[in-house]
Write an enzyme that holds these catalytic residues in place. Structure first.
Site, PDB file in Angstrom:
ATOM      1  N   GLY A 154       8.204   7.043  -2.871  1.00 18.78           N
ATOM      2  CA  GLY A 154       9.038   6.912  -1.676  1.00 18.78           C
ATOM      3  C   GLY A 154       9.479   5.492  -1.338  1.00 18.78           C
ATOM      4  O   GLY A 154       9.909   4.723  -2.202  1.00 18.78           O
ATOM      5  N   ILE A 155       9.362   5.164  -0.079  1.00 20.61           N
ATOM      6  CA  ILE A 155       9.820   3.865   0.427  1.00 20.61           C
ATOM      7  C   ILE A 155       9.053   2.725  -0.250  1.00 20.61           C
ATOM      8  O   ILE A 155       9.636   1.719  -0.667  1.00 20.61           O
ATOM      9  CB  ILE A 155       9.633   3.810   1.965  1.00 20.61           C
ATOM     10  CG1 ILE A 155      10.589   4.795   2.646  1.00 20.61           C
ATOM     11  CG2 ILE A 155       9.829   2.392   2.491  1.00 20.61           C
ATOM     12  CD1 ILE A 155      10.344   4.976   4.153  1.00 20.61           C
ATOM     13  N   GLY A 156       7.739   2.883  -0.369  1.00 20.77           N
ATOM     14  CA  GLY A 156       6.918   1.817  -0.963  1.00 20.77           C
ATOM     15  C   GLY A 156       7.330   1.525  -2.396  1.00 20.77           C
ATOM     16  O   GLY A 156       7.387   0.358  -2.815  1.00 20.77           O
TER      17      GLY A 156
ATOM     18  N   THR B  96       0.862  -1.185   0.000  1.00 25.83           N
ATOM     19  CA  THR B  96       0.000   0.000   0.000  1.00 25.83           C
ATOM     20  C   THR B  96       0.901   1.239   0.000  1.00 25.83           C
ATOM     21  O   THR B  96       1.996   1.222   0.571  1.00 25.83           O
ATOM     22  CB  THR B  96      -0.940   0.019   1.229  1.00 25.83           C
ATOM     23  OG1 THR B  96      -0.151   0.078   2.424  1.00 25.83           O
ATOM     24  CG2 THR B  96      -1.850  -1.194   1.255  1.00 25.83           C
ATOM     25  N   GLY B  97       0.441   2.283  -0.666  1.00 31.26           N
ATOM     26  CA  GLY B  97       1.290   3.474  -0.787  1.00 31.26           C
ATOM     27  C   GLY B  97       2.559   3.178  -1.565  1.00 31.26           C
ATOM     28  O   GLY B  97       3.598   3.767  -1.304  1.00 31.26           O
ATOM     29  N   GLY B  98       2.455   2.294  -2.550  1.00 29.55           N
ATOM     30  CA  GLY B  98       3.653   1.835  -3.280  1.00 29.55           C
ATOM     31  C   GLY B  98       4.022   2.678  -4.493  1.00 29.55           C
ATOM     32  O   GLY B  98       4.952   2.323  -5.214  1.00 29.55           O
TER      33      GLY B  98
ATOM     34  N   TYR C  64       1.215  11.290  15.213  1.00 26.31           N
ATOM     35  CA  TYR C  64       1.868  10.337  14.292  1.00 26.31           C
ATOM     36  C   TYR C  64       2.483   9.188  15.085  1.00 26.31           C
ATOM     37  O   TYR C  64       2.331   8.018  14.727  1.00 26.31           O
ATOM     38  CB  TYR C  64       2.925  11.081  13.483  1.00 26.31           C
ATOM     39  CG  TYR C  64       3.756  10.222  12.553  1.00 26.31           C
ATOM     40  CD1 TYR C  64       3.252   9.796  11.318  1.00 26.31           C
ATOM     41  CD2 TYR C  64       5.057   9.838  12.882  1.00 26.31           C
ATOM     42  CE1 TYR C  64       4.024   9.019  10.457  1.00 26.31           C
ATOM     43  CE2 TYR C  64       5.832   9.068  12.028  1.00 26.31           C
ATOM     44  CZ  TYR C  64       5.309   8.664  10.816  1.00 26.31           C
ATOM     45  OH  TYR C  64       6.076   7.894   9.964  1.00 26.31           O
TER      46      TYR C  64
HETATM   47  N1  LIG Z   1      10.512   8.867   5.160  1.00 28.86           N
HETATM   48  C1  LIG Z   1      10.771   8.632   6.430  1.00 28.86           C
HETATM   49  O1  LIG Z   1      11.709   9.198   7.023  1.00 28.86           O
HETATM   50  C2  LIG Z   1       9.926   7.654   7.194  1.00 28.86           C
HETATM   51  C3  LIG Z   1      10.368   7.247   8.458  1.00 28.86           C
HETATM   52  C4  LIG Z   1       9.610   6.342   9.188  1.00 28.86           C
HETATM   53  C5  LIG Z   1       8.435   5.830   8.653  1.00 28.86           C
HETATM   54  N2  LIG Z   1       8.024   6.236   7.426  1.00 28.86           N
HETATM   55  C6  LIG Z   1       6.785   5.658   6.914  1.00 28.86           C
HETATM   56  O2  LIG Z   1       7.039   5.094   5.646  1.00 28.86           O
HETATM   57  C7  LIG Z   1       5.812   5.041   4.903  1.00 28.86           C
HETATM   58  C8  LIG Z   1       6.066   5.589   3.513  1.00 28.86           C
HETATM   59  O3  LIG Z   1       6.384   6.963   3.627  1.00 28.86           O
HETATM   60  P1  LIG Z   1       7.381   7.717   2.622  1.00 28.86           P
HETATM   61  O4  LIG Z   1       8.378   8.428   3.462  1.00 28.86           O
HETATM   62  O5  LIG Z   1       7.806   6.804   1.550  1.00 28.86           O
HETATM   63  O6  LIG Z   1       6.428   8.869   2.050  1.00 28.86           O
HETATM   64  P2  LIG Z   1       5.518   8.956   0.747  1.00 28.86           P
HETATM   65  O7  LIG Z   1       6.368   8.890  -0.453  1.00 28.86           O
HETATM   66  O8  LIG Z   1       4.651  10.142   0.929  1.00 28.86           O
HETATM   67  O9  LIG Z   1       4.641   7.639   0.834  1.00 28.86           O
HETATM   68  C9  LIG Z   1       3.385   7.569   1.431  1.00 28.86           C
HETATM   69  C10 LIG Z   1       2.507   6.813   0.476  1.00 28.86           C
HETATM   70  O10 LIG Z   1       1.280   6.533   1.117  1.00 28.86           O
HETATM   71  C11 LIG Z   1       0.241   6.786   0.218  1.00 28.86           C
HETATM   72  N3  LIG Z   1      -0.961   7.146   0.956  1.00 28.86           N
HETATM   73  C12 LIG Z   1      -1.142   8.183   1.815  1.00 28.86           C
HETATM   74  N4  LIG Z   1      -2.402   8.206   2.255  1.00 28.86           N
HETATM   75  C13 LIG Z   1      -3.028   7.160   1.658  1.00 28.86           C
HETATM   76  C14 LIG Z   1      -4.359   6.666   1.681  1.00 28.86           C
HETATM   77  N5  LIG Z   1      -5.321   7.244   2.420  1.00 28.86           N
HETATM   78  N6  LIG Z   1      -4.650   5.578   0.941  1.00 28.86           N
HETATM   79  C15 LIG Z   1      -3.702   4.989   0.191  1.00 28.86           C
HETATM   80  N7  LIG Z   1      -2.441   5.405   0.112  1.00 28.86           N
HETATM   81  C16 LIG Z   1      -2.111   6.485   0.840  1.00 28.86           C
HETATM   82  C17 LIG Z   1       0.718   7.935  -0.655  1.00 28.86           C
HETATM   83  O11 LIG Z   1       0.099   7.923  -1.941  1.00 28.86           O
HETATM   84  P3  LIG Z   1      -1.174   8.849  -2.289  1.00 28.86           P
HETATM   85  O12 LIG Z   1      -0.891  10.194  -1.692  1.00 28.86           O
HETATM   86  O13 LIG Z   1      -1.219   8.848  -3.778  1.00 28.86           O
HETATM   87  O14 LIG Z   1      -2.349   8.172  -1.673  1.00 28.86           O
HETATM   88  C18 LIG Z   1       2.208   7.628  -0.774  1.00 28.86           C
HETATM   89  O15 LIG Z   1       2.463   6.836  -1.911  1.00 28.86           O
HETATM   90  C19 LIG Z   1       4.785   5.840   5.707  1.00 28.86           C
HETATM   91  O16 LIG Z   1       3.971   4.961   6.439  1.00 28.86           O
HETATM   92  C20 LIG Z   1       5.675   6.652   6.662  1.00 28.86           C
HETATM   93  O17 LIG Z   1       4.982   6.989   7.833  1.00 28.86           O
HETATM   94  C21 LIG Z   1       8.737   7.129   6.681  1.00 28.86           C
END
Ligand SMILES: NC(=O)c1ccc[n+]([C@@H]2O[C@H](COP(=O)([O-])OP(=O)(O)OC[C@H]3O[C@@H](n4cnc5c(N)ncnc54)[C@H](OP(=O)(O)O)[C@@H]3O)[C@@H](O)[C@H]2O)c1
Length: 254
Positions: free
Chosen positions: A16-18, A11-13, A149
């Site tokens: 970013g990380i996904g 999910t959220g792939g 968060y």
């Molecule tokens: N980057 C960091 O430093 C970090 C550190 C710890 C944990 N994390 C966790 O890693 C995960 C990925 O984050 P990221 O940093 O890669 O940021 P990101 O690129 O913003 O990824 C978040 C993804 O989640 C999707 N998303 C958000 N709301 C959603 C919804 N209601 N339904 C379906 N998809 C949804 C977004 O796509 P859409 O907007 O198109 O829906 C986006 O692809 C998150 O859970 C974040 O909390 C990140």
């Protein structure tokens, strides 16, 4: 080919990380489905990855969307082996400013979304399959203005205990990855910082981390390959920190 013949949902792939996990999973032989709300991001990601990748525009906070995702996977593959609960959002808001809207935005996406993902996928999951939660190093830290968060990610972390127990008889594993500081769209511009501000912030933060640098999406994706593969078949109910040692030496001021 550590994930040969496995089917994964991330999910959220689309970003970013996904997205990096999706790339690595396909490289390791999996067929991968990615979801998110923005169809254009998913299409870009799928075009870039090229093969063995499917996508569905779906909001994790809407149960009917997640059922639609599961139905597509069922029709095309019949089952799913790895469910990466990665979709997540947050934001810096002081505890005195949290309101109902922000509460449901953050809790809804991270926690309710994870329940809906699991509820939709469980009928497709057999013995030896696995859930992976994307939590956060912040769960171990006392960061000001980040309590909502961290509460949401703490709830996701708790699933490694409760779901491991609840899914024990089905032999479904439940683990988590807690990324450290990983520059991604969510961690930078989408939080309102300019590229210069973000760069300065990452440079400062690098000095606080034992590894001497912030992490990158590949660090997290490699951990996700391990937890998704049969190499980790005896690893169940753990949170794997991928943070360069940050939590081990906290407190420091981020
Ligand atoms: N980057 C960091 O430093 C970090 C550190 C710890 C944990 N994390 C966790 O890693 C995960 C990925 O984050 P990221 O940093 O890669 O940021 P990101 O690129 O913003 O990824 C978040 C993804 O989640 C999707 N998303 C958000 N709301 C959603 C919804 N209601 N339904 C379906 N998809 C949804 C977004 O796509 P859409 O907007 O198109 O829906 C986006 O692809 C998150 O859970 C974040 O909390 C990140």
């Amino acid at each position: 080919m550590r994930l040969k013949n496995k089917v994964a949902l991330i999910t959220g792939g689309g970003t970013g990380i996904g997205l990096e996990i999706a790339k690595r999973y396909v490289e390791e032989g999996a067929y991968v489905y990615i979801t998110g709300r923005r169809e254009n991001k998913l299409k870009e990601a799928a075009d870039m990855i090229g093969s063995n990748i499917g996508y569905v525009a779906a909001d994790v906070t809407k149960k009917e969307d997640m059922l639609k995702v599961a139905e597509k996977i069922r029709e095309e593959q019949g089952h799913v082996d790895i469910v990466m609960c990665n979709a997540g959002i947050g934001g810096y808001v002081s505890l005195t400013d949290i309101d109902e809207k922000e509460f449901y935005r953050v809790m809804g996406t991270n926690v309710l979304g994870t329940y809906y993902t699991a509820q939709a996928c469980l009928p497709l999951m057999g013995e030896g399959t696995t859930f992976i939660m994307n939590t956060s190093v912040t769960v171990s830290l006392g960061l000001p203005d980040f309590s909502l968060y961290i509460a949401a990610k703490s709830a996701m972390k708790s699933f490694i205990h409760t779901w491991t127990s609840e899914l024990r008889s089905r032999k479904i594993r439940v683990n988590a990855i807690a990324p450290g500081i990983i520059p991604t769209p969510a961690a930078g511009g989408e939080l309102g910082r300019s590229p210069e501000e973000e760069k300065a912030r990452q440079e400062y933060r690098s000095t606080l981390i034992p590894a001497g640098k912030v992490g990158n999406v590949l660090d997290v994706a490699n951990a996700a390959v391990y937890l998704g593969s049969d190499e980790s078949s005896y690893v169940n109910g753990v949170e794997l920190l991928v943070d360069g040692g940050l939590a081990a030496i906290y407190p420091v001021k981020l």
